[in-house]
Design an enzyme around this catalytic site. Structure first.
Site, PDB file in Angstrom:
ATOM      1  N   LYS A  37       0.985  -1.345   0.060  1.00 53.96           N
ATOM      2  CA  LYS A  37       0.075  -0.020   0.018  1.00 53.96           C
ATOM      3  C   LYS A  37       0.984   1.218   0.018  1.00 53.96           C
ATOM      4  CE  LYS A  37      -2.175  -1.352   3.679  1.00 53.96           C
ATOM      5  NZ  LYS A  37      -1.206  -2.730   4.142  1.00 53.96           N
ATOM      6  N   ARG A  65      -0.188  -9.311  13.496  1.00 56.14           N
ATOM      7  CA  ARG A  65      -0.640  -8.240  12.493  1.00 56.14           C
ATOM      8  C   ARG A  65      -1.555  -8.823  11.539  1.00 56.14           C
ATOM      9  NH1 ARG A  65       4.527  -5.570  10.547  1.00 56.14           N
ATOM     10  NH2 ARG A  65       3.445  -4.437   8.957  1.00 56.14           N
ATOM     11  N   ARG A  96      11.753  -5.740   4.380  1.00 56.37           N
ATOM     12  CA  ARG A  96      11.429  -4.197   4.177  1.00 56.37           C
ATOM     13  C   ARG A  96      12.393  -3.631   5.131  1.00 56.37           C
ATOM     14  NH1 ARG A  96       5.729  -1.877   5.279  1.00 56.37           N
ATOM     15  NH2 ARG A  96       5.877  -3.265   7.200  1.00 56.37           N
ATOM     16  N   ARG A 104      -9.582   0.774   9.113  1.00 57.13           N
ATOM     17  CA  ARG A 104      -8.983  -0.730   9.497  1.00 57.13           C
ATOM     18  C   ARG A 104     -10.046  -1.426  10.028  1.00 57.13           C
ATOM     19  NH1 ARG A 104      -3.161   0.232   9.260  1.00 57.13           N
ATOM     20  NH2 ARG A 104      -1.989  -1.784   9.668  1.00 57.13           N
ATOM     21  N   ARG A 162      11.947  -1.703  10.565  1.00 57.53           N
ATOM     22  CA  ARG A 162      10.744  -1.478  11.383  1.00 57.53           C
ATOM     23  C   ARG A 162      10.629  -2.225  12.530  1.00 57.53           C
ATOM     24  NH1 ARG A 162       5.235   0.237   7.756  1.00 57.53           N
ATOM     25  NH2 ARG A 162       4.474  -1.179   9.694  1.00 57.53           N
TER      26      ARG A 162
HETATM   27  P1  AP5 Z   1       4.883  -1.819   1.781  1.00 58.95           P
HETATM   28  O1  AP5 Z   1       4.514  -0.893   0.525  1.00 58.95           O
HETATM   29  O2  AP5 Z   1       5.556  -0.895   2.845  1.00 58.95           O
HETATM   30  O3  AP5 Z   1       3.375  -2.651   2.416  1.00 58.95           O
HETATM   31  P2  AP5 Z   1       2.306  -1.982   3.183  1.00 58.95           P
HETATM   32  O4  AP5 Z   1       1.078  -2.576   2.513  1.00 58.95           O
HETATM   33  O5  AP5 Z   1       2.158  -0.581   3.168  1.00 58.95           O
HETATM   34  O6  AP5 Z   1       2.563  -2.663   4.454  1.00 58.95           O
HETATM   35  P3  AP5 Z   1       2.655  -1.857   6.146  1.00 58.95           P
HETATM   36  O7  AP5 Z   1       3.123  -3.076   6.798  1.00 58.95           O
HETATM   37  O8  AP5 Z   1       3.013  -0.739   6.133  1.00 58.95           O
HETATM   38  O9  AP5 Z   1       0.949  -2.008   6.420  1.00 58.95           O
HETATM   39  P4  AP5 Z   1       0.450  -2.279   7.559  1.00 58.95           P
HETATM   40  O10 AP5 Z   1      -0.924  -2.328   7.471  1.00 58.95           O
HETATM   41  O11 AP5 Z   1       0.882  -3.556   8.478  1.00 58.95           O
HETATM   42  O12 AP5 Z   1       1.269  -0.952   8.500  1.00 58.95           O
HETATM   43  P5  AP5 Z   1       0.938   0.577   8.855  1.00 58.95           P
HETATM   44  O13 AP5 Z   1       1.964   1.361   8.831  1.00 58.95           O
HETATM   45  O14 AP5 Z   1      -0.371   0.822   8.222  1.00 58.95           O
HETATM   46  O15 AP5 Z   1       5.589  -2.838   1.155  1.00 58.95           O
HETATM   47  C1  AP5 Z   1       6.112  -4.034   1.916  1.00 58.95           C
HETATM   48  C2  AP5 Z   1       7.426  -4.276   1.333  1.00 58.95           C
HETATM   49  O16 AP5 Z   1       7.440  -5.027   0.371  1.00 58.95           O
HETATM   50  C3  AP5 Z   1       8.508  -3.145   1.073  1.00 58.95           C
HETATM   51  O17 AP5 Z   1       9.878  -3.739   1.588  1.00 58.95           O
HETATM   52  C4  AP5 Z   1       8.549  -2.726  -0.587  1.00 58.95           C
HETATM   53  O18 AP5 Z   1       9.465  -2.447  -1.051  1.00 58.95           O
HETATM   54  C5  AP5 Z   1       8.096  -4.253  -1.004  1.00 58.95           C
HETATM   55  N1  AP5 Z   1       7.156  -4.194  -1.939  1.00 58.95           N
HETATM   56  C6  AP5 Z   1       5.789  -3.411  -1.939  1.00 58.95           C
HETATM   57  N2  AP5 Z   1       5.262  -3.756  -3.198  1.00 58.95           N
HETATM   58  C7  AP5 Z   1       6.218  -4.608  -3.756  1.00 58.95           C
HETATM   59  C8  AP5 Z   1       5.949  -5.267  -5.276  1.00 58.95           C
HETATM   60  N3  AP5 Z   1       4.951  -5.011  -6.064  1.00 58.95           N
HETATM   61  N4  AP5 Z   1       6.993  -6.345  -5.691  1.00 58.95           N
HETATM   62  C9  AP5 Z   1       7.836  -6.372  -4.760  1.00 58.95           C
HETATM   63  N5  AP5 Z   1       8.229  -5.821  -3.544  1.00 58.95           N
HETATM   64  C10 AP5 Z   1       7.135  -4.949  -3.208  1.00 58.95           C
HETATM   65  O19 AP5 Z   1       0.323   0.173  10.519  1.00 58.95           O
HETATM   66  C11 AP5 Z   1       1.467  -0.051  11.435  1.00 58.95           C
HETATM   67  C12 AP5 Z   1       0.608  -0.085  12.730  1.00 58.95           C
HETATM   68  O20 AP5 Z   1       0.020   1.242  13.096  1.00 58.95           O
HETATM   69  C13 AP5 Z   1      -0.662  -0.934  12.837  1.00 58.95           C
HETATM   70  O21 AP5 Z   1      -0.232  -2.345  13.318  1.00 58.95           O
HETATM   71  C14 AP5 Z   1      -1.151  -0.178  13.971  1.00 58.95           C
HETATM   72  O22 AP5 Z   1      -0.741  -0.723  15.392  1.00 58.95           O
HETATM   73  C15 AP5 Z   1      -1.322   1.040  13.878  1.00 58.95           C
HETATM   74  N6  AP5 Z   1      -2.284   1.494  12.827  1.00 58.95           N
HETATM   75  C16 AP5 Z   1      -2.013   2.249  11.737  1.00 58.95           C
HETATM   76  N7  AP5 Z   1      -3.313   2.543  11.038  1.00 58.95           N
HETATM   77  C17 AP5 Z   1      -4.174   2.444  11.944  1.00 58.95           C
HETATM   78  C18 AP5 Z   1      -5.726   2.367  11.963  1.00 58.95           C
HETATM   79  N8  AP5 Z   1      -6.522   2.851  11.081  1.00 58.95           N
HETATM   80  N9  AP5 Z   1      -6.446   1.916  13.070  1.00 58.95           N
HETATM   81  C19 AP5 Z   1      -5.708   1.197  14.108  1.00 58.95           C
HETATM   82  N10 AP5 Z   1      -4.317   1.093  14.137  1.00 58.95           N
HETATM   83  C20 AP5 Z   1      -3.834   1.544  13.083  1.00 58.95           C
END
Ligand code: AP5
Length: 217
Positions: free
Chosen positions: A13, A172, A128, A89, A161
């Site tokens: 994402k 997660r 990552r 979420r 991270r």
């Molecule tokens: P990346 O683009 O970083 O993946 P992502 O989908 O953004 O994954 P996240 O882990 O950031 O999502 P998340 O939802 O778990 O965490 P968030 O930060 O929102 O890509 C991942 C890797 O793959 C990278 O290394 C990239 O280079 C590689 N890649 C990507 N696309 C590729 C492709 N097509 N081909 C090859 N490689 C590729 O949330 C973290 C924490 O915050 C949560 O656990 C929670 O505690 C809190 N939080 C955040 N939002 C909320 C909410 N709305 N409500 C409650 N708690 C929340």
């Protein structure tokens, strides 16, 4: 355009939003990035969010919804369109978002579900790396930086991270299945859901997503 990006942790994402925000001229809003900034700055919000982020649990709905409401109401760039990454979420957050956007007269145009298989997710999350300075996302195999540990864009330090460890990733994924996956039907019911195969490489995912967004305008 007003877009919600849905999908499991590691589906890509943040990566997709990073490459498309300028092409589409939209604001990228990541609740994960905002919460990590608060944590780094050791603000009261960051302190409250810490235990949830580090365990892979969800920060309470009312806390993140307030963050999103403030951002979408007060950041004038949101009027030109936005891409939400990591919010909503839970189904409650999705309902809250609809209420906020109804009042602002800015409804969601498209919810893009980035479908990825477990093998892809695990390989992406464990490999990552992120820049401490500008937040640019790397992967040790798929998208390495030119110089080890140094960001290509800003020269900042690249780090792993704290929640990208095996134990937290497991939690997660469970939280995603239990609380976040039901949002897919929520947007399906509104006829706003589109799907992309996020197992593909990032160039293909970008092209597929662009075709979908152009068709949803
Ligand atoms: P990346 O683009 O970083 O993946 P992502 O989908 O953004 O994954 P996240 O882990 O950031 O999502 P998340 O939802 O778990 O965490 P968030 O930060 O929102 O890509 C991942 C890797 O793959 C990278 O290394 C990239 O280079 C590689 N890649 C990507 N696309 C590729 C492709 N097509 N081909 C090859 N490689 C590729 O949330 C973290 C924490 O915050 C949560 O656990 C929670 O505690 C809190 N939080 C955040 N939002 C909320 C909410 N709305 N409500 C409650 N708690 C929340």
């Amino acid at each position: 355009m007003r877009i919600v990006l849905l999908g499991p942790p590691g589906a890509g994402k943040g990566t997709l939003a990073g490459v498309l925000k300028d092409t589409l001229g939209v604001l990228h809003v990541s609740t994960g990035d905002i919460l990590r900034e608060e944590l780094k700055a050791n603000t009261p919000l960051g302190q409250e969010a810490k235990k949830f982020i580090e365990s892979g649990g969800l920060v309470p709905d009312e806390v993140v919804t307030k963050l999103i409401k403030n951002k979408l109401t007060n950041d004038s760039r949101a009027k030109d369109g936005f891409m939400l990454d990591g919010y909503p979420r839970t189904v409650n957050q999705a309902k809250d978002l609809d209420n906020i956007l109804d009042k602002l007269g800015m409804p969601i145009d498209c919810a893009l579900y980035m479908e990825a298989t477990l093998g892809t997710i695990l390989a992406r999350l464990t490999g990552r790396r992120v820049c401490r300075g500008c937040g640019k996302i790397y992967h040790i195999v798929n998208m390495p930086s030119k110089k080890d540990g140094v960001c290509d864009s800003c020269g900042g330090e690249i780090y792993q991270r704290a929640d990208d460890n095996e134990e937290t990733i497991k939690n997660r994924m469970k939280v995603y299945t239990d609380s976040t996956a039901p949002i897919i039907s929520f947007y399906e019911g509104q006829n706003k859901l589109k799907k992309v195969n996020a197992d593909k490489d990032s160039q293909e995912v970008k092209e597929d997503a662009l075709n979908i967004f152009n068709g949803s305008r």
